[in-house]
Design a protein around this motif. Structure first.
Motif, PDB file in Angstrom:
ATOM      1  N   GLU A   1      -7.083  -1.000  -5.199  1.00  0.00           N
ATOM      2  CA  GLU A   1      -6.903  -0.970  -3.753  1.00  0.00           C
ATOM      3  C   GLU A   1      -5.629  -1.699  -3.342  1.00  0.00           C
ATOM      4  O   GLU A   1      -4.918  -1.258  -2.437  1.00  0.00           O
ATOM      5  CB  GLU A   1      -8.107  -1.604  -3.050  1.00  0.00           C
ATOM      6  N   TYR A   2      -5.309  -2.787  -4.031  1.00  0.00           N
ATOM      7  CA  TYR A   2      -4.136  -3.583  -3.669  1.00  0.00           C
ATOM      8  C   TYR A   2      -2.848  -2.754  -3.794  1.00  0.00           C
ATOM      9  O   TYR A   2      -2.078  -2.630  -2.840  1.00  0.00           O
ATOM     10  CB  TYR A   2      -4.048  -4.825  -4.550  1.00  0.00           C
ATOM     11  N   PHE A   3      -2.644  -2.194  -4.981  1.00  0.00           N
ATOM     12  CA  PHE A   3      -1.395  -1.459  -5.208  1.00  0.00           C
ATOM     13  C   PHE A   3      -1.379  -0.115  -4.483  1.00  0.00           C
ATOM     14  O   PHE A   3      -0.313   0.359  -4.076  1.00  0.00           O
ATOM     15  CB  PHE A   3      -1.168  -1.288  -6.714  1.00  0.00           C
ATOM     16  N   SER A   4      -2.532   0.491  -4.285  1.00  0.00           N
ATOM     17  CA  SER A   4      -2.603   1.744  -3.542  1.00  0.00           C
ATOM     18  C   SER A   4      -2.216   1.531  -2.083  1.00  0.00           C
ATOM     19  O   SER A   4      -1.513   2.357  -1.489  1.00  0.00           O
ATOM     20  CB  SER A   4      -4.016   2.341  -3.617  1.00  0.00           C
ATOM     21  N   GLU A   5      -2.653   0.413  -1.497  1.00  0.00           N
ATOM     22  CA  GLU A   5      -2.332   0.132  -0.100  1.00  0.00           C
ATOM     23  C   GLU A   5      -0.832  -0.106   0.086  1.00  0.00           C
ATOM     24  O   GLU A   5      -0.255   0.304   1.088  1.00  0.00           O
ATOM     25  CB  GLU A   5      -3.133  -1.075   0.387  1.00  0.00           C
ATOM     26  N   LEU A   6      -0.208  -0.761  -0.878  1.00  0.00           N
ATOM     27  CA  LEU A   6       1.241  -0.949  -0.808  1.00  0.00           C
ATOM     28  C   LEU A   6       1.963   0.393  -0.842  1.00  0.00           C
ATOM     29  O   LEU A   6       2.889   0.643  -0.062  1.00  0.00           O
ATOM     30  CB  LEU A   6       1.724  -1.820  -1.970  1.00  0.00           C
ATOM     31  N   LYS A   7       1.526   1.282  -1.739  1.00  0.00           N
ATOM     32  CA  LYS A   7       2.153   2.601  -1.848  1.00  0.00           C
ATOM     33  C   LYS A   7       2.001   3.396  -0.556  1.00  0.00           C
ATOM     34  O   LYS A   7       2.943   4.044  -0.094  1.00  0.00           O
ATOM     35  CB  LYS A   7       1.551   3.386  -3.013  1.00  0.00           C
ATOM     36  N   LYS A   8       0.815   3.364   0.022  1.00  0.00           N
ATOM     37  CA  LYS A   8       0.561   4.110   1.255  1.00  0.00           C
ATOM     38  C   LYS A   8       1.431   3.605   2.401  1.00  0.00           C
ATOM     39  O   LYS A   8       1.743   4.355   3.327  1.00  0.00           O
ATOM     40  CB  LYS A   8      -0.920   3.995   1.645  1.00  0.00           C
ATOM     41  N   ALA A   9       1.808   2.327   2.337  1.00  0.00           N
ATOM     42  CA  ALA A   9       2.648   1.744   3.377  1.00  0.00           C
ATOM     43  C   ALA A   9       4.135   1.950   3.107  1.00  0.00           C
ATOM     44  O   ALA A   9       4.974   1.407   3.841  1.00  0.00           O
ATOM     45  CB  ALA A   9       2.347   0.251   3.506  1.00  0.00           C
TER      46      ALA A   9
ATOM     47  N   ILE B   1      -5.898   1.365 -14.914  1.00  0.00           N
ATOM     48  CA  ILE B   1      -5.712   1.332 -13.462  1.00  0.00           C
ATOM     49  C   ILE B   1      -4.247   1.553 -13.113  1.00  0.00           C
ATOM     50  O   ILE B   1      -3.911   2.355 -12.234  1.00  0.00           O
ATOM     51  CB  ILE B   1      -6.193  -0.024 -12.882  1.00  0.00           C
ATOM     52  N   PHE B   2      -3.353   0.854 -13.809  1.00  0.00           N
ATOM     53  CA  PHE B   2      -1.924   1.023 -13.535  1.00  0.00           C
ATOM     54  C   PHE B   2      -1.461   2.421 -13.948  1.00  0.00           C
ATOM     55  O   PHE B   2      -0.602   3.011 -13.300  1.00  0.00           O
ATOM     56  CB  PHE B   2      -1.113  -0.050 -14.256  1.00  0.00           C
ATOM     57  N   GLY B   3      -2.027   2.942 -15.014  1.00  0.00           N
ATOM     58  CA  GLY B   3      -1.693   4.300 -15.426  1.00  0.00           C
ATOM     59  C   GLY B   3      -2.111   5.325 -14.385  1.00  0.00           C
ATOM     60  O   GLY B   3      -1.443   6.342 -14.192  1.00  0.00           O
ATOM     61  N   ASP B   4      -3.238   5.063 -13.692  1.00  0.00           N
ATOM     62  CA  ASP B   4      -3.713   5.968 -12.648  1.00  0.00           C
ATOM     63  C   ASP B   4      -2.835   5.911 -11.404  1.00  0.00           C
ATOM     64  O   ASP B   4      -2.574   6.932 -10.756  1.00  0.00           O
ATOM     65  CB  ASP B   4      -5.156   5.617 -12.249  1.00  0.00           C
ATOM     66  N   ILE B   5      -2.393   4.711 -11.036  1.00  0.00           N
ATOM     67  CA  ILE B   5      -1.679   4.515  -9.772  1.00  0.00           C
ATOM     68  C   ILE B   5      -0.181   4.786  -9.897  1.00  0.00           C
ATOM     69  O   ILE B   5       0.421   5.429  -9.039  1.00  0.00           O
ATOM     70  CB  ILE B   5      -1.887   3.076  -9.263  1.00  0.00           C
ATOM     71  N   PHE B   6       0.422   4.304 -10.988  1.00  0.00           N
ATOM     72  CA  PHE B   6       1.881   4.335 -11.101  1.00  0.00           C
ATOM     73  C   PHE B   6       2.383   5.670 -11.651  1.00  0.00           C
ATOM     74  O   PHE B   6       1.750   6.271 -12.504  1.00  0.00           O
ATOM     75  CB  PHE B   6       2.356   3.187 -12.005  1.00  0.00           C
ATOM     76  N   ASP B   7       3.549   6.092 -11.157  1.00  0.00           N
ATOM     77  CA  ASP B   7       4.155   7.343 -11.607  1.00  0.00           C
ATOM     78  C   ASP B   7       4.764   7.211 -12.993  1.00  0.00           C
ATOM     79  O   ASP B   7       4.824   8.182 -13.747  1.00  0.00           O
ATOM     80  CB  ASP B   7       5.247   7.802 -10.629  1.00  0.00           C
TER      81      ASP B   7
END
Length: 304
Positions: free
Chosen positions: A136-144, A183-189
């Motif tokens: 949730e932390y890194f996803s929220e940063l990306k969305k912003a 988790i990082f593999g899921d979120i990061f490109d």
């Protein structure tokens, strides 16, 4: 805009070109202004003190992380115009997150929790909460519209597939646990790994080449969300400043991965429009947060 990245590099390299220095150079090359980026030193990791032209801060616990995220999102375009945030190193965030889970468990259950594994009754629940907190932390940063750039140390891990009777195989990857790494593999490109290839003769190093891998090769663990052959397997770090080469590889990867080909001018225009759209998303996030606070206040008033 461009891609978010998890950069994995061997700990305590002499001349840290694949880590903090690369982030500093990326911000200057991409935006021409050090205040457009922010390096976040995590826990005991403080590998940025000798670098100039670097906007930096330090976090000591997960509450600091939450305060930082809220400030980055809520004050974007007001107190700051930060586009990229690097976390050095993400391995230091795990114990902070575990302590946060312990505090959450004590608060939500009303029972004193003394260890991470016993939080929320144990049986895998603490781990689920931890992974959710990170995601949730890194996803929220990306969305912003704030692109995260995470730095990790490397570790050689022994991999043995389920049902495999052999000894398995070794891979050079991050020092994170497999589920946190996932988790990082899921979120990061992009999940990139830096290493040094050395030639040794008679027990002495005769030559060495610094490489940053964009694709895995059986031993090196790396990968990007690009089409096949859109990026090279690796690039050689043979210049004092590799930021321009690094950005070109990523942007070429983005362009080559498109089903309809576009020119460099069209690509730049697309990037410009994406920035505008991300700014609109930030406003929406702010409005939702304000609405949430108002709703909570109304509920409290009714209860009173």
């Amino acid at each position: 805009m461009w891609t978010d990245t998890l950069l994995i590099d061997k700990k305590h390299h002499v001349n840290n070109k694949l880590k903090t220095t690369l982030f500093r150079d990326l911000v200057l090359e991409k935006f021409g202004d050090p205040t457009k980026g922010l390096l976040v030193g995590c826990g005991a990791e403080m590998g940025y003190t000798i670098l100039d032209n670097l906007n930096a801060t330090q976090v000591e616990d997960w509450d600091d992380m939450e305060d930082l995220k809220d400030w980055l999102i809520e004050e974007k375009g007001k107190e700051h115009d930060i586009k990229m945030v690097a976390f050095d190193v993400v391995g230091e965030l795990i114990p902070m997150a575990e302590e946060k889970i312990i505090r959450m468990s004590t608060k939500e259950t009303g029972k004193v929790c003394k260890s991470f594994n016993s939080a929320f009754g144990g049986y895998g629940e603490p781990r689920k909460r931890l992974l959710k907190l990170l995601k949730e932390y890194f996803s929220e940063l990306k969305k912003a519209g704030i692109m995260p750039f995470a730095i990790s140390h490397t570790k050689v891990k022994s991999i043995k597939e389920k049902g495999d009777d052999t000894e398995g195989y070794n891979t050079l990857t991050s020092d994170l646990s497999n589920d946190c790494e996932g988790i990082f593999g899921d979120i990061f490109d992009c999940v990139l790994t830096g290493c040094i290839d050395r030639e040794v003769k008679d027990g002495k190093v005769t030559a060495e080449v610094r490489k940053l891998y964009f694709r895995g090769n059986g031993y090196i663990d790396a990968g990007c969300r690009f089409a096949n052959d859109a990026v090279p397997e690796y690039i050689v770090f043979d210049k004092p400043n590799m930021a321009k080469d690094f950005i070109k590889v990523l942007e070429d990867g983005l362009k080559k991965s498109r089903t309809n080909k576009i020119t460099d001018e069209e690509f730049k225009e697309k990037q410009r429009k994406e920035v505008i759209e991300l700014d609109k998303q930030v406003e929406q996030i702010r409005e939702n947060k304000e609405l949430s606070i108002e709703t909570k206040t109304e509920i409290i008033d009714k209860v009173k």
